[in-house]
Structures are given as C-alpha cells and as structure tokens.
Design an enzyme around this catalytic site. Structure first.
Site, mmCIF file in Angstrom:
data_model
loop_
_atom_site.group_PDB
_atom_site.id
_atom_site.type_symbol
_atom_site.label_atom_id
_atom_site.label_comp_id
_atom_site.label_asym_id
_atom_site.label_seq_id
_atom_site.Cartn_x
_atom_site.Cartn_y
_atom_site.Cartn_z
ATOM 1 N N LYS A 104 -0.492 2.718 36.124
ATOM 2 C CA LYS A 104 -1.642 3.498 35.639
ATOM 3 C C LYS A 104 -1.127 4.574 34.707
ATOM 4 O O LYS A 104 0.015 5.026 34.834
ATOM 5 C CB LYS A 104 -2.366 4.167 36.812
ATOM 6 C CG LYS A 104 -3.791 4.571 36.480
ATOM 7 C CD LYS A 104 -4.728 3.420 36.748
ATOM 8 C CE LYS A 104 -6.178 3.792 36.543
ATOM 9 N NZ LYS A 104 -7.054 2.778 37.157
HETATM 10 N N1 GLU Z 1 -9.145 0.608 35.204
HETATM 11 C C1 GLU Z 1 -9.589 -0.554 35.907
HETATM 12 C C2 GLU Z 1 -9.255 -0.452 37.383
HETATM 13 O O1 GLU Z 1 -9.076 0.624 37.899
HETATM 14 C C3 GLU Z 1 -9.135 -1.846 35.266
HETATM 15 C C4 GLU Z 1 -7.656 -2.051 35.203
HETATM 16 C C5 GLU Z 1 -7.229 -3.265 34.398
HETATM 17 O O2 GLU Z 1 -8.066 -4.034 33.978
HETATM 18 O O3 GLU Z 1 -6.007 -3.402 34.222
HETATM 19 O O4 GLU Z 1 -9.240 -1.427 38.100
#
Ligand code: GLU
Length: 416
Positions: A104
């Site tokens: 992240k």
């Molecule tokens: N931000 C989204 C989540 O928290 C999507 C992450 C992604 O598609 O890699 O799941």
C-alpha cells in the site's frame, strides 16, 4: 491509547493463529512488513511556491506473489496506517486466492486542496520516488481513497517514460483507453453487492433497509447496485459533509445525479429526506449497515447502540477491535473488509492479467469471473467460521493465514 491500525492487525492475527493452532514462528514474519519506503515529494504549487509532501510505499508481503495495493491521498496518512492497509491487502489477496502479496502507498495531502496540475505533479513525483520498488512483477499500485483512474494513468505514464516503453501492467484501475479493464471502476461495489446477495440468501432475507456510510467510488456504487439488482431500500447514505436519511428508501437515481453535479450531499433535498450526521447514520434504523468510508468509524460506543443486525465492511478497517467484541456479544454478524471489499483487487488482478497478455475481456466475462471468485471466497470463510466456531473476521484471517503459512513453508527461508 492512540489508535494504531497496524497493532490492531497484529492483535487479530495473534488471535486467529491461536485459534487455528498455528505456531508463532510460522507467522511471525507477517508482523513485519518486508519493505517500508518513506519519500519526500517537492512540487512547485500554482502560486510559484515550493511545498514538500510526505509519502510512503509499504510492501507487507510477497509470499504469494508480487505486492499489490492502492495508493491513498489523504491528510491523515501516516506510516502505521499504510502498514495496516498493506497487511490487509496481503490477507485480502489470500482470501480470494489470487497470486499476490500485499502492499500500500500513501501521500499525506488533502487532494481537494490541489489543482489538477498540482495533483499531476505530485502523482508523477511520487511515482518517480517509489520507482525502484514498483513494477508489474514487483509491486502493482491501484487507486484508493483520494486517487482514481487518472492518478493511475499518470503513474503508468511516468513509469513507462522512465523505462522507455509502455508498461501498462505497472498499475491497475487505469482508464480503459490506456489498458484499464472493463468493470474495474464498479468492481468493489459489485463485490459488495454480491456479498450482500449471499448474506441475504443465507438469512432468507427478501427485503432489507440498507444504510451506507460513504459516497465515494465504493459507497455510491455499492448503494446503486444493491438498490438496482437486489431491490433493497437504501435508507441512508453520507459523505464528509454528513448524511441523508429516508425511512421509506432514498431515490438512488436522484441522489446519484445530485452527487455527480454538486459533489457533496450537503444541500440535497427531496420529500421525506432528513439530514443526519455520520455518527447518526451508523446508528440509524436499518437492517444492513455498510461502512464505506475510512478506518475506525464503528467504535465500541457506536457498536453498543447501532441497530443493524448485519454489517458488511466496504471500507478497510472501519470497525475497531473493541467494537468487534461488542458486536459479537450482541450477535451482530460482521462480514469483514478483507472478504467483502475484495472485488476491487480481484478485478485489478484481471486487469493485470489482461495487460500481461495484451488480450482484453468483455465486461460480462469480467463480472462473471468476479462473481465466481467472491462466491468461492465467501464459502471458504463461512466454512472456516463453522469449523472453528468463530466470528467471520477471525474465520477470514484463519483462511488467509493458512494459505500464507503454507506458502511460507513451501518457499522456506533464504538463506538457510
Ligand atoms: N484500494 C483497493 C483496496 O483497498 C484496491 C486495491 C487494488 O486493486 O490493488 O482493496
């Protein structure tokens, strides 16, 4: 005590491991993100002045594949939040059984205070700063709170320019014209709708009143699809400016049109609609509550009072550890984030696979495959909950933890 989402993650992890009798040395590694990068991001603002923002990229685990996870632009971003969000991605990808680890990123900025061109500069500078960590085989960003398809288009372009050729697989959630997948924008909301459908089937629910906290990509699309495809009443929805409530159900077409035009629900008016606060929304008269905003919204105090009998978590980490205990004692079922909101990353996986193969799918195929993955993951978590007699959150953690510790065993430790 100050709220630390990563420590909360470790607490739930310990509980899941103890329940499933997984030895501490077999999962200790998951309490330590593999890599944490902090970056300084100078940009020249439109007024000619220099401003330096702070950003992060955390790779929690690559045990099951390349790291995967979104990038958040929000004024409250901090390293513990990014670490928790990265760890949740590892578990989310393991639950839906897609070949990714978790990562992240985040930039501490309120994106609403920047112009379009400032946002572009910040996104490109951030991409350049985390460049050594990302790549289609290493770590693949996606949108999260405060970012969108345009952000990913800029990220992909910056990365491609630095490499000298187009690399669409470096990010997901892009616009269709530059390698995005049909169905990706709706994917998280569609997954929430699927989980809501499965929950309703399980409990024999034919009609339900649903309250949704949050009207961003996830909240608004979940509400729209639940109303349209399941025929349930959306009785409440909110955004940062507060919420709206109608016991007889809101007209989601009219709410959607208003949001598209004005951006905020603040001045929305229609017959039978009253304005409420975000806290009131969480405690309003409803059957199903869907928190689709930020972390730590359902605290113990709110958990004591809320009226829903089912919670489906669309945000990451919306329920505090203390609130979880209260909800369990009140027999309120919580369908955890790492299961319920996995639709986004599932279609991200499809997008990445399409990018790597340069072969694109039709939307109906994307949606069908998404449904299949969500149904399978839902079943896996339900089965684990029955087997151990635990909450769905613990069951979700156990399901993921078993896959992760198995991968760790098979790979072994380098060097030995
Ligand atoms: N931000 C989204 C989540 O928290 C999507 C992450 C992604 O598609 O890699 O799941």
């Amino acid at each position: 005590m100050e709220y630390n989402p990563f420590l909360n993650f470790c607490k739930v992890l310990d509980e899941a491991a103890a329940t499933a009798k997984i030895a501490p040395e077999d999962y200790e590694v998951l309490k330590h993100p593999e890599r944490e990068l902090k970056v300084a991001l100078p940009i020249i603002r439109d007024n000619g002045k220099l401003e330096v923002f702070e950003g992060y990229r955390v790779q929690h685990s690559s045990l099951r594949g390349p790291c995967k996870g979104g990038i958040r632009f929000h004024q409250d971003v901090n390293v513990d939040e990014v670490k928790a969000l990265a760890a949740w991605m590892t578990f989310k990808c393991a639950i839906v059984n897609i070949p990714y680890g978790g990562g992240k990123g985040g930039v501490k900025v309120d994106p609403h205070t920047l112009s379009e061109s400032e946002l572009e500069k910040l996104t490109r500078r951030y991409t350049a700063a985390i460049l050594p960590l990302i790549g289609p085989q290493q770590d693949i960003p996606a949108p999260d709170v405060g970012t969108n398809a345009q952000s990913m288009d800029w990220l992909m372009d910056t990365y491609s320019m630095m490499r000298g050729y187009a690399v669409p697989g470096v990010a997901t959630g892009k616009d269709i014209e530059v390698g995005g997948s049909l169905g990706r924008t709706e994917a998280t909301g569609r997954g929430i709708m699927t989980v809501t459908r499965l929950v309703a089937e399980k409990h024999g629910i034919k009609k339900a009143r649903v309250a949704v906290q949050g009207a961003g990509n996830v909240g608004s699309i979940s509400a729209k699809l639940i109303a349209k495809n399941l025929g349930f009443d959306i009785v409440a929805i909110s955004d940062v400016s507060g919420g709206i409530y109608n016991a007889d159900g809101l007209d989601m077409n009219s709410v959607g049109a208003f949001l598209a035009k004005k951006g905020l629900l603040k001045d929305y008016s229609a017959q039978g609609v009253k304005h409420i606060t975000n806290e009131e929304l969480l405690m309003c008269e409803c059957d199903i509550l869907i928190p689709a905003a930020l972390e730590n919204q359902i605290t113990a105090g709110i958990a004591e009072k809320l009226k829903a009998s089912i919670i489906i978590e669309a945000a990451n980490g919306p329920t505090s550890v203390e609130a979880d205990a209260v909800l369990a004692s009140r027999n309120i079922d919580v369908y955890p984030d790492i299961l319920s909101n996995a639709g986004g990353v599932v279609v991200s996986y499809f997008e990445w696979a399409q990018n790597l193969q340069s072969l694109y799918w039709e939307e109906a195929d994307v949606n069908r495959m998404l449904d299949k993955v969500m149904v399978r993951a839902f079943g896996d978590v339900e089965k684990t909950a029955e087997e151990y007699g635990v909450t769905l959150r613990l069951a979700a953690y156990i399901t993921a933890l078993k896959r992760l510790t198995r991968a760790a065993k098979l790979r072994g430790i380098f060097p030995r």
